[in-house]
Design a protein around this motif. Structure first.
Motif, mmCIF file in Angstrom:
data_model
loop_
_atom_site.group_PDB
_atom_site.id
_atom_site.type_symbol
_atom_site.label_atom_id
_atom_site.label_comp_id
_atom_site.label_asym_id
_atom_site.label_seq_id
_atom_site.Cartn_x
_atom_site.Cartn_y
_atom_site.Cartn_z
ATOM 1 N N TYR A 395 0.837 -1.209 0.000
ATOM 2 C CA TYR A 395 0.000 0.000 0.000
ATOM 3 C C TYR A 395 0.869 1.256 0.000
ATOM 4 N N ARG A 396 0.741 2.057 -1.031
ATOM 5 C CA ARG A 396 1.449 3.339 -1.114
ATOM 6 C C ARG A 396 2.923 3.204 -0.755
ATOM 7 N N CYS A 397 3.568 2.205 -1.263
ATOM 8 C CA CYS A 397 4.951 1.981 -0.852
ATOM 9 C C CYS A 397 5.775 1.470 -2.036
ATOM 10 N N PRO A 398 5.985 2.316 -3.025
ATOM 11 C CA PRO A 398 6.710 1.876 -4.228
ATOM 12 C C PRO A 398 8.099 1.322 -3.916
ATOM 13 N N GLU A 399 8.738 1.832 -2.844
ATOM 14 C CA GLU A 399 10.080 1.312 -2.543
ATOM 15 C C GLU A 399 10.020 -0.136 -2.052
ATOM 16 N N ALA A 400 8.945 -0.468 -1.314
ATOM 17 C CA ALA A 400 8.789 -1.877 -0.901
ATOM 18 C C ALA A 400 8.429 -2.742 -2.103
ATOM 19 N N ASN A 401 7.590 -2.217 -3.000
ATOM 20 C CA ASN A 401 7.281 -2.971 -4.224
ATOM 21 C C ASN A 401 8.567 -3.293 -4.979
#
Lengths: 558, 558
Positions: A395-401
Motif C-alpha cells: 500500500y502506497r509503498c513503491p520502494e517496498a514494491n
C-alpha cells in the motif's frame, strides 16, 4: 471475467442458511458467551447498518485493535460485506508503529478492546489520527477514557435492524488490510481484496491446507490481527464449523478448558503456546482427546514438540509457513501416503519442515547465481512465492514494491515490482518439495511469533551519549524461539558503569517500545564485526552466540 | 486485482514437481497404458509446442471429440496452459449439432478419437468447418479417413521439446468451452475462463464438494465432454492423486477390473452406470473394497441405488447436481454430523436429494409469486444460481442471456441478462438446505444422463405427410431414468398402417439423430392436450404416463 465476482459474503450466507443452529463460543474475562450462526448473521447485519449510520461506506477503512472474540469476528464479515475495509492492527506493536499505521491507512473508525485503549488514548490527539471519526470500545459499556467520540459496541449496534441490503461488492475491492514489519521501522501495508480472501478461504478449506468441515470445532487462536488470524474465521464459517474464540489473553488453563468443554478438534498458533500447553498438561488432569490437529507456525516448530503432541496426546501437528503478504499460510507439512506409512523418524523429519506448497500457489527458490536451486535438501536459496492470495503491491509503498516484488525471481530487484514476492526467507527444498527455513533476513527477530526490528533497537541504543556502536541479534530460545541479544561498544573515554549503562539503554528502549522488545542481555564488546560492505555482520554474531543461553525476564503471559 | 491472476497452470506444476512418480493409468482397447505426472508434464509441454507449431496461439480454439483417456487428459492442461481454449464436444450429439457447434465456435484444430471420426468425415466439407485447419486423430497411426489435413497424435507430438515457455495467461482468458442443449435445437456455448476453472478446481478440492487428496485414486469416468468431466481431471491433478482413465466405452467388467486392479477410491458418473455395475457384481466375484465414494448425478439417483451400494459394497454415494453453465457441480448431498449420526432412513432420505450448495456459490429458489420459497421441503420454485464458476454470459447468444440470466431472480426476464442463472429446474428446499429436483423444463428429456430435445423430435415427426400433430415426453425408466414416448395425431383422412407410419417416423429421426433419440414407443391419439396458451401440455401427458413401462431397444453399451 465470465463468472460472478469472488466475494466474501456467500461464505457468511452459507453458514447463516445451512448452519443457523451451529454455535459460536467466545470466552470473556469471567464467563463464556455463546450464540449461533443465525444470531451471528443478524448481528453482522446490525453492525453493517451501524457502520452505514456512522457514515462508513464502500472503500472506507475500519480498523480494529482487538483480540479473538465474537465481536471482533462480527467485524470480519460485517465490515467487508458492506463494502468497507477491515484493517486489523496488532496491539502489541510499539505505539510509534500504531501511530504510523493509522495515519498511513487513514482509518475512519476504530474498534478497540477495553484493555487496549491506552495505546489509542496516547495517540488520539496526534496528527496521524485526524482521519478517525469514531472509537467503538468492544463491550457493553464505555470504560473511563479520553477517547472521543466513543461508544461501546453494544450501544453502537443497539438500534439497528438485523438485516442489511448487502451490495454485490466488486472482487477487486479491498476488504482487509494488515501491516507487516519492515526491517528499518516503517511498517508496510498489505491490502486484501475480496478476491484474495475468497481465494485464500477456498484454499484453506482444501485438505491440502486444512480441510475444515462441519464436523470440526475450530478454535481461531492465532491473534486475528496476525495475517487475518491465518484466515480461520472465514474458512470455519464457509464450512459451517462450530467456532470457539479464546478471548483476551488465554493461558494454558483457559485453552485446556475450552478444548475439553467445547470439543475443539482443530486450532492453530505459534510454538510457544504449545510448549506451555504441554507443560501445563504434565501437572493437570485434562481430557484434550477431541483435539485432532494443531497448525503450528509463525516460528519454526521444534521436532520435540511435534513428537510429544503426537505420542503423548495423539495430536497431529501441521507445521505451516506463511506471511502477511500471502494473506497467511503458503506451505503445510502434510504427509503424502508413502511418507505417512513410513517409520516415525521419517515422519517427524518431514513434519518438522515448513511444508509443501498449497494448491493454487507457486514458488521458486533461487540461489546466489540467480538460478532455481536443485531440490536436494541442501542448497540454500531465497524463497519466492506468487498466487491469487499473494499480494503484488504494498500500500502506497513503491520502494517496498521495488525491493520485495519482481517479475524475475533471482534477477536484479529495485525495478517496477512484479508478481513474485521475495520472502526474504532462505530455504532448502527436499526431493518431495518440502521447504525448510534455514535462515532469514538478519535484521528481524522473531520472539514467540512476534517480530522485533533490530535496526530500531540499534538506533535507540546508539542515541545514548556513551555508546559508539550497538547491534542486536536474535539468538535461539527454548520458549520464545528467539530473543534479542544486544552488543555495545562504548565511546572512547566513556567511564560509565556498565550496569548503569545497561539500565539506561533499557529505559530508552522501553520509552518507545513494548517491554518484550528489550534485549534481555546487553554485552559490552571491543568491536562489532563488519561485513565486506561495512554493515554489522549479524550472521557471524548469531553463529557465535547460537548456543548462548539468554535468561529472559518476560512473564509467560507477555 | 491485487493477487496474482488465477490460472490453471499452477495445478499442473504442483503435480509435476511434488508428485512426479504418481501414476496416470489409461485403459486402451486391448491393454492398459501407464505413465506418471513427470512424463505427463513432459508430454503436455510437447503438446503445447506442437500446437504452437500448428499456428495455434492465445485465444485460438482447439476442439476435441474424445472419450476419457490420457491423450484427452493431456489436452486438458496443454491447450489452456499455452493460452488457447479447449472446446470439448460430445460425440453422442446429432451430427447437425456438431456441425452447428464447430461453426459457431470457429474451431481451428480438432482432436478426434479414431472411432468417432465418422461424424467429422460427414461434416468436414461443410461451410461450418471452414475454420478447421488440422485434424489430429488420437492414437499412434492415422486410420483410413477422408479428413484432411490429418495427423495422428503421437506424430503430432513426436518432434517437439518436452518443455515449454509457459505464458502467464490472463485470468479472464477463455480456457475451456462446452455447448449445452437448448430446448429448441440450437445449442448454447458456455465459455470457461482460466479463473472459472481455477475457482471450480479449488471448490472441487474442498471436502464440501469432493475433498480429493494425494491418498485418493481417482477414476474420471464422467465423459470429459460433459461439463469438463465434472472437473475431475483438474482437481485430481491439483491434489496429486493417481488417476485412472477408463478409455473408450468401458463396460461394467472393465470398470470393475480397473477399480480392483488400480485401487480406485473415488469415481463419478450417471446412475445408469451404477445400476449396471450392481447387476454385474451380483454374478461376478470382484473386490471393489478400495472404492470409498461415488459421485452420482446427471440424472436423479434412485434411493435404492444409494442404499444397495452402501449396504452391499460399503460405498458412499454422493448425490450431486450441476450444469454445464456451472462448470459442473453446484450441490452435493453430504451429511452434516447430526444427520450422519441419524438412522438409516433419515440418512438415505437426505442422500437421495440433490444436495447442498458448495462454498463460494449462492442459490435462490423463487416461486411463482416472484419471492423466495420457504425452505419447507414442499413449496416448489425455480432454482437460480450464481458464483465464480457459474457463467454470466452465453457465447454469442444474447437471446439465451436474456432468457436464462438475470439480475433479478423471479423478476421479469428477457432483459440484459445478469449474474443469476435461471437453471430451468423446479425444486424444493428442506430445512437443512437440501435441494430436491421435482421437475424441470418439459421440453428436454434426460436419457441416462444425455439430453434429448423433444422439440426437435416433434419437428422431425410433423414433417411426415400423414402426421397432423406430434409430441414427445420423457417417462420414467428404470435403467435410463427417462426415455422418450411419442404421441401422434394422424392427418384427417390418412389411411397409412400405424406400424408402417411408426417405422417411417423412426427412420426420419434416425436420419438426423442418434439411435438413442428415437422414441421406443409411438402412440396414436385423437388429440394432444394443450395448455391455456395453446402449447402441447407435456405436464399432463407425463403425469398420465408416469407409470407407463417403456420397453427400450437400446443395447446397454449405447
Amino acid at each position: 471475467m465470465v463468472g460472478t465476482d469472488q466475494r466474501i459474503r456467500p461464505f457468511l450466507w452459507r453458514a447463516e442458511r445451512l448452519y443457523p443452529d451451529v454455535e459460536i463460543v467466545s470466552r470473556t474475562d469471567d464467563a463464556v458467551h455463546r450464540y449461533d450462526y443465525g444470531t451471528y448473521g443478524n448481528r453482522v447485519a446490525r453492525l453493517a447498518n451501524a457502520l452505514a449510520a456512522a457514515d462508513i461506506g464502500p472503500g472506507d477503512r475500519v480498523a480494529s485493535l482487538c483480540w479473538n472474540h465474537h465481536r471482533h469476528f462480527e467485524t470480519y464479515f460485517g465490515v467487508p460485506c458492506m463494502g468497507a475495509q477491515l484493517h486489523t492492527i496488532n496491539p502489541n506493536l510499539p505505539k510509534s508503529h500504531v501511530e504510523y499505521i493509522v495515519g498511513d491507512a487513514e482509518d475512519d473508525l476504530l474498534f478497540v478492546d477495553p484493555h487496549e485503549r491506552e495505546t489509542l488514548e496516547a495517540l488520539a490527539d496526534s496528527e496521524a489520527f485526524e482521519s478517525v471519526q469514531q472509537y467503538v470500545v468492544m463491550g457493553d459499556e464505555v470504560p473511563e477514557t479520553s477517547l472521543d467520540p466513543v461508544v461501546d459496541y453494544e450501544s453502537f449496534l443497539a438500534d439497528h435492524e438485523p438485516s442489511y441490503d448487502w451490495p454485490d461488492v466488486d472482487e477487486d475491492q479491498p476488504a482487509g488490510m494488515c501491516y507487516t514489519s519492515g526491517t528499518t521501522g516503517k511498517p508496510k501495508g498489505v491490502e486484501y481484496t475480496q478476491q484474495m480472501i475468497w481465494s485464500y478461504t477456498m484454499s484453506t478449506l482444501t485438505p491440502q491446507m486444512l480441510g475444515i468441515t462441519d464436523a470440526d470445532v475450530v478454535m481461531p487462536l492465532v491473534p486475528m490481527f496476525h495475517s487475518t488470524g491465518w484466515g480461520f474465521s472465514w474458512a470455519a464459517t464457509a464450512a459451517g464449523a462450530k467456532q470457539v474464540y479464546p478471548g483476551p489473553s488465554p493461558d494454558s488453563a483457559d485453552l485446556t478448558r475450552l478444548i475439553e468443554e467445547e470439543g475443539v478438534t482443530l486450532t492453530a498458533g505459534v510454538p510457544t503456546i504449545w510448549i506451555d500447553l504441554l507443560e501445563y498438561l504434565e501437572t493437570h488432569d485434562a481430557d484434550i482427546s477431541s483435539l485432532e490437529q494443531i497448525v503450528a507456525g509463525g516460528a519454526p516448530v521444534p521436532e520435540s514438540l511435534i513428537r510429544r503432541l503426537d505420542e503423548e496426546h495423539g495430536v497431529e501437528v501441521l507445521h505451516a509457513w506463511g506471511m502477511t503478504e500471502l494473506t497467511a499460510i503458503g506451505t503445510v507439512a502434510h504427509l503424502p501416503p508413502d511418507i505417512a506409512a513410513a517409520d516415525a523418524e521419517t515422519r517427524y523429519t518431514k513434519r518438522q519442515k515448513q511444508g509443501r506448497i498449497v494448491p493454487g500457489l507457486e514458488f521458486q527458490v533461487v540461489g546466489e547465481d540467480g538460478d532455481e536451486v536443485p531440490w536436494d535438501d541442501a542448497t540454500v536459496g531465497e524463497l519466492y512465492v506468487r498466487g491469487p492470495s499473494v499480494t503484488t503491491e504494498y500500500y502506497r509503498c513503491p520502494e517496498a514494491n521495488a525491493e520485495d516484488l519482481t517479475a524475475d525471481p533471482g534477477g536484479d530487484r529495485g525495478g517496477e515490482g512484479g508478481e513474485w514476492l521475495a520472502t526474504g526467507d532462505l530455504v532448502t527444498v527436499d526431493a518431495e518439495g518440502y521447504v525448510t527455513l534455514v535462515d532469514r533476513d538478519n535484521d528481524i527477530i522473531n520472539s514467540g511469533g512476534e517480530w522485533i526490528s533490530s535496526v530500531e533497537l540499534e538506533n535507540a541504543m546508539m542515541g545514548h551519549d556513551t555508546v559508539s556502536e550497538a547491534t542486536v541479534v536474535g539468538v535461539p530460545h527454548d520458549r520464545y524461539q528467539e530473543r534479542p541479544l544486544g552488543f555495545v561498544v562504548t565511546a572512547e573515554g566513556a567511564t560509565i558503569d556498565p550496569d548503569v549503562l545497561r539500565e539506561e539503554l533499557r529505559e530508552r528502549i522501553r520509552a518507545d517500545y513494548p517491554k518484550w522488545w528489550t534485549p534481555d542481555e546487553i554485552r559490552f564488546v571491543d568491536e562489532i564485526p563488519r561485513t565486506a560492505t561495512g554493515k554489522f555482520d549479524k550472521i557471524t554474531l548469531r553463529d557465535a552466540y547460537r548456543d548462548h543461553d539468554v535468561e529472559t525476564n518476560l512473564e509467560p503471559e507477555e
